[in-house]
Each structure stands twice: as structure tokens, then as C-alpha cells.
Write a protein that holds these residues in place. Structure first.
Motif, PDB file in Angstrom:
ATOM      1  N   ILE A  18      28.472  22.236  31.716  1.00 18.14           N
ATOM      2  CA  ILE A  18      28.228  21.516  32.958  1.00 18.14           C
ATOM      3  C   ILE A  18      27.720  20.114  32.638  1.00 18.14           C
ATOM      4  CG2 ILE A  18      26.915  21.481  35.109  1.00 18.14           C
ATOM      5  CD1 ILE A  18      26.666  24.568  34.762  1.00 18.14           C
ATOM      6  N   ASP A  19      28.379  19.130  33.198  1.00 20.76           N
ATOM      7  CA  ASP A  19      27.967  17.732  33.027  1.00 20.76           C
ATOM      8  C   ASP A  19      26.759  17.459  33.922  1.00 20.76           C
ATOM      9  OD1 ASP A  19      27.680  14.983  32.853  1.00 20.76           O
ATOM     10  OD2 ASP A  19      29.791  14.548  33.214  1.00 20.76           O
ATOM     11  N   THR A  20      25.662  17.036  33.330  1.00 20.22           N
ATOM     12  CA  THR A  20      24.428  16.758  34.070  1.00 20.22           C
ATOM     13  C   THR A  20      24.241  15.278  34.368  1.00 20.22           C
ATOM     14  OG1 THR A  20      23.087  16.459  32.074  1.00 20.22           O
ATOM     15  CG2 THR A  20      23.292  18.710  32.932  1.00 20.22           C
ATOM     16  N   THR A  21      25.079  14.444  33.778  1.00 22.23           N
ATOM     17  CA  THR A  21      24.863  12.999  33.770  1.00 22.23           C
ATOM     18  C   THR A  21      24.670  12.400  35.155  1.00 22.23           C
ATOM     19  OG1 THR A  21      26.227  12.894  31.790  1.00 22.23           O
ATOM     20  CG2 THR A  21      25.745  10.816  32.886  1.00 22.23           C
ATOM     21  N   GLN A  22      25.546  12.685  36.076  1.00 24.70           N
ATOM     22  CA  GLN A  22      25.479  12.046  37.396  1.00 24.70           C
ATOM     23  C   GLN A  22      24.214  12.444  38.156  1.00 24.70           C
ATOM     24  OE1 GLN A  22      28.810  12.810  40.003  1.00 24.70           O
ATOM     25  NE2 GLN A  22      28.280  11.100  41.322  1.00 24.70           N
ATOM     26  N   ARG A  23      23.895  13.730  38.148  1.00 22.47           N
ATOM     27  CA  ARG A  23      22.721  14.191  38.895  1.00 22.47           C
ATOM     28  C   ARG A  23      21.426  13.682  38.260  1.00 22.47           C
ATOM     29  NH1 ARG A  23      21.197  15.216  43.902  1.00 22.47           N
ATOM     30  NH2 ARG A  23      19.811  16.982  44.094  1.00 22.47           N
ATOM     31  N   VAL A  24      21.349  13.716  36.937  1.00 19.77           N
ATOM     32  CA  VAL A  24      20.157  13.219  36.246  1.00 19.77           C
ATOM     33  C   VAL A  24      20.000  11.721  36.464  1.00 19.77           C
ATOM     34  CG1 VAL A  24      19.116  12.850  33.962  1.00 19.77           C
ATOM     35  CG2 VAL A  24      20.035  15.098  34.574  1.00 19.77           C
ATOM     36  N   GLU A  25      21.095  10.985  36.408  1.00 22.42           N
ATOM     37  CA  GLU A  25      21.010   9.539  36.640  1.00 22.42           C
ATOM     38  C   GLU A  25      20.602   9.241  38.081  1.00 22.42           C
ATOM     39  OE1 GLU A  25      20.660   5.614  36.221  1.00 22.42           O
ATOM     40  OE2 GLU A  25      20.803   7.058  34.579  1.00 22.42           O
ATOM     41  N   SER A  26      21.066  10.050  39.029  1.00 28.17           N
ATOM     42  CA  SER A  26      20.634   9.878  40.426  1.00 28.17           C
ATOM     43  C   SER A  26      19.132  10.099  40.559  1.00 28.17           C
ATOM     44  CB  SER A  26      21.373  10.850  41.341  1.00 28.17           C
ATOM     45  OG  SER A  26      22.726  10.552  41.392  1.00 28.17           O
ATOM     46  N   LEU A  27      18.628  11.090  39.858  1.00 26.95           N
ATOM     47  CA  LEU A  27      17.191  11.359  39.881  1.00 26.95           C
ATOM     48  C   LEU A  27      16.422  10.213  39.220  1.00 26.95           C
ATOM     49  CD1 LEU A  27      14.731  13.102  40.443  1.00 26.95           C
ATOM     50  CD2 LEU A  27      15.334  14.476  38.425  1.00 26.95           C
ATOM     51  N   ALA A  28      16.908   9.716  38.093  1.00 29.76           N
ATOM     52  CA  ALA A  28      16.249   8.595  37.421  1.00 29.76           C
ATOM     53  C   ALA A  28      16.244   7.359  38.317  1.00 29.76           C
ATOM     54  CB  ALA A  28      16.939   8.294  36.093  1.00 29.76           C
ATOM     55  N   THR A  29      17.338   7.120  39.007  1.00 29.59           N
ATOM     56  CA  THR A  29      17.423   5.982  39.921  1.00 29.59           C
ATOM     57  C   THR A  29      16.407   6.125  41.055  1.00 29.59           C
ATOM     58  OG1 THR A  29      19.736   5.596  39.366  1.00 29.59           O
ATOM     59  CG2 THR A  29      18.971   4.719  41.480  1.00 29.59           C
ATOM     60  N   ALA A  30      16.288   7.331  41.601  1.00 26.43           N
ATOM     61  CA  ALA A  30      15.316   7.577  42.671  1.00 26.43           C
ATOM     62  C   ALA A  30      13.890   7.381  42.160  1.00 26.43           C
ATOM     63  CB  ALA A  30      15.498   8.986  43.233  1.00 26.43           C
ATOM     64  N   MET A  31      13.598   7.932  40.991  1.00 26.28           N
ATOM     65  CA  MET A  31      12.250   7.783  40.429  1.00 26.28           C
ATOM     66  C   MET A  31      11.931   6.321  40.162  1.00 26.28           C
ATOM     67  SD  MET A  31      12.233  11.023  37.813  1.00 26.28           S
ATOM     68  CE  MET A  31      10.716  10.516  37.011  1.00 26.28           C
ATOM     69  N   ASN A  32      12.891   5.593  39.635  1.00 28.62           N
ATOM     70  CA  ASN A  32      12.688   4.176  39.360  1.00 28.62           C
ATOM     71  C   ASN A  32      12.403   3.408  40.657  1.00 28.62           C
ATOM     72  OD1 ASN A  32      12.779   2.138  37.162  1.00 28.62           O
ATOM     73  ND2 ASN A  32      14.374   1.249  38.468  1.00 28.62           N
ATOM     74  N   ALA A  33      13.174   3.693  41.691  1.00 27.05           N
ATOM     75  CA  ALA A  33      12.964   3.034  42.984  1.00 27.05           C
ATOM     76  C   ALA A  33      11.582   3.369  43.550  1.00 27.05           C
ATOM     77  CB  ALA A  33      14.059   3.439  43.966  1.00 27.05           C
ATOM     78  N   ILE A  34      11.178   4.618  43.434  1.00 28.21           N
ATOM     79  CA  ILE A  34       9.862   5.044  43.928  1.00 28.21           C
ATOM     80  C   ILE A  34       8.758   4.296  43.185  1.00 28.21           C
ATOM     81  CG2 ILE A  34       8.250   6.992  43.942  1.00 28.21           C
ATOM     82  CD1 ILE A  34      10.808   8.770  44.471  1.00 28.21           C
ATOM     83  N   LEU A  35       8.865   4.232  41.880  1.00 31.81           N
ATOM     84  CA  LEU A  35       7.835   3.563  41.090  1.00 31.81           C
ATOM     85  C   LEU A  35       7.813   2.054  41.337  1.00 31.81           C
ATOM     86  CD1 LEU A  35       8.223   5.585  37.786  1.00 31.81           C
ATOM     87  CD2 LEU A  35       6.292   5.682  39.391  1.00 31.81           C
ATOM     88  N   LEU A  36       8.996   1.436  41.418  1.00 28.71           N
ATOM     89  CA  LEU A  36       9.045  -0.006  41.662  1.00 28.71           C
ATOM     90  C   LEU A  36       8.540  -0.376  43.052  1.00 28.71           C
ATOM     91  CD1 LEU A  36      12.413  -1.025  39.970  1.00 28.71           C
ATOM     92  CD2 LEU A  36      10.088  -1.494  39.163  1.00 28.71           C
ATOM     93  N   ALA A  37       8.788   0.485  44.035  1.00 23.12           N
ATOM     94  CA  ALA A  37       8.341   0.213  45.406  1.00 23.12           C
ATOM     95  C   ALA A  37       6.834   0.420  45.552  1.00 23.12           C
ATOM     96  CB  ALA A  37       9.092   1.099  46.394  1.00 23.12           C
ATOM     97  N   SER A  38       6.271   1.133  44.630  1.00 21.52           N
ATOM     98  CA  SER A  38       4.846   1.422  44.677  1.00 21.52           C
ATOM     99  C   SER A  38       4.060   0.267  44.061  1.00 21.52           C
ATOM    100  CB  SER A  38       4.572   2.702  43.882  1.00 21.52           C
ATOM    101  OG  SER A  38       3.199   2.849  43.660  1.00 21.52           O
ATOM    102  N   ASP A  39       2.902   0.017  44.605  1.00 22.03           N
ATOM    103  CA  ASP A  39       2.015  -0.960  43.983  1.00 22.03           C
ATOM    104  C   ASP A  39       1.052  -0.262  43.031  1.00 22.03           C
ATOM    105  OD1 ASP A  39       0.466   0.411  45.771  1.00 22.03           O
ATOM    106  OD2 ASP A  39      -0.379  -1.356  46.737  1.00 22.03           O
ATOM    107  N   LYS A  40       1.394   0.951  42.650  1.00 22.39           N
ATOM    108  CA  LYS A  40       0.495   1.783  41.866  1.00 22.39           C
ATOM    109  C   LYS A  40       0.745   1.739  40.363  1.00 22.39           C
ATOM    110  CE  LYS A  40       0.433   5.008  45.670  1.00 22.39           C
ATOM    111  NZ  LYS A  40      -0.531   5.765  46.266  1.00 22.39           N
TER     112      LYS A  40
END
Length: 135
Positions: A99-121
Motif C-alpha cells: 500500500i502506497d502511503t505517500t499521498q496520505r502521509v504528505e496530506s497529514l504533513a501539509t496539515a500539520m505544517n499549516a497548523i504550526l505555521l498558523a499558530s503563534d506558539k
């Protein structure tokens, strides 16, 4: 495939007695709770948050393969944290299929990155792959 992110923050201190649920001097529950609150806004369904010996796991609903984020403090710098996505490899095996995990894992990484960048924390945000050597 980017699967590990490190950063610095003073916004996720240990709960009193948290290291009794994990190992001594390990923590990250507040960070796991932060991701558990934010990831649904990016289309991820959180199944649970659980203690592990190294920190905290945010388990996500994903029918094709187990998917989760590990969160814990990181001894490389003061107030540092490390989060990692599992699976961290581009493929997993299930029965006789690959099973190729690349797309789903990259989607999760993109979401995490957006969450962290949007945070002032957070500051000093840096992504890396499991195969990269940390110096």
C-alpha cells in the motif's frame, strides 16, 4: 517523504505528574491535544490520544493503514518538541499487497505544517525525513 518535524515552544508544558504516564522527563500531552483539536479542521478524524513510553500518540482514522502522529519533548534544545508521522515509509504491507502511503502521509504533513505555521506558539520549525541524520 517528510515525516518528522521539530520546533521550539513554551506553550506545551508538561501536566503535573504527566511523566508518570510516560517515562521520566517525557511529556507532550498538551501538544497532542493541540493537534487533536486542529487536525479535524483539515479533514482528519482523531480516533484517540494515548500515552506511550516516549510521549503521546494521536491516532487517526484511516481505513487503508494505521496512521498516527507521535508528539513528545525533544532534548536537542530547551523547550523543543519532535512530532513524527507513522508510517514513515512510502509503502506498508498488508497481507499480500503493498500500500502506497505517500499521498496520505504528505496530506497529514501539509496539515500539520499549516497548523504550526498558523499558530503563534512555535518557532524554529524544521521538517526532515526518517532517513536524514540529525546533527
Amino acid at each position: 517523504m517528510r515525516t518528522h518535524v521539530e520546533f521550539v515552544s513554551t506553550q506545551f508544558p508538561a501536566y503535573p505528574g504527566e511523566d508518570e504516564q510516560v517515562n521520566p522527563d517525557r511529556f507532550g500531552k498538551r501538544l497532542a491535544e493541540f493537534f487533536a483539536a486542529e487536525l479535524p479542521k483539515h479533514g482528519f478524524v482523531v480516533a484517540s490520544i494515548g500515552a506511550e513510553d516516549w510521549g503521546w500518540m494521536v491516532e487517526l482514522e484511516n481505513s487503508a493503514f494505521p496512521l498516527w502522529v507521535g508528539c513528545g519533548n525533544y532534548d536537542e534544545k530547551p523547550n523543543a518538541f519532535l512530532c513524527f508521522i507513522e508510517p514513515s515509509k512510502p509503502f506498508v504491507r498488508k497481507w499480500f499487497s503493498k500500500i502506497d502511503t505517500t499521498q496520505r502521509v504528505e496530506s497529514l504533513a501539509t496539515a500539520m505544517n499549516a497548523i504550526l505555521l498558523a499558530s503563534d506558539k512555535v518557532s524554529d520549525l524544521r521538517w526532515w525525513t526518517e532517513d536524514e541524520v540529525q546533527t
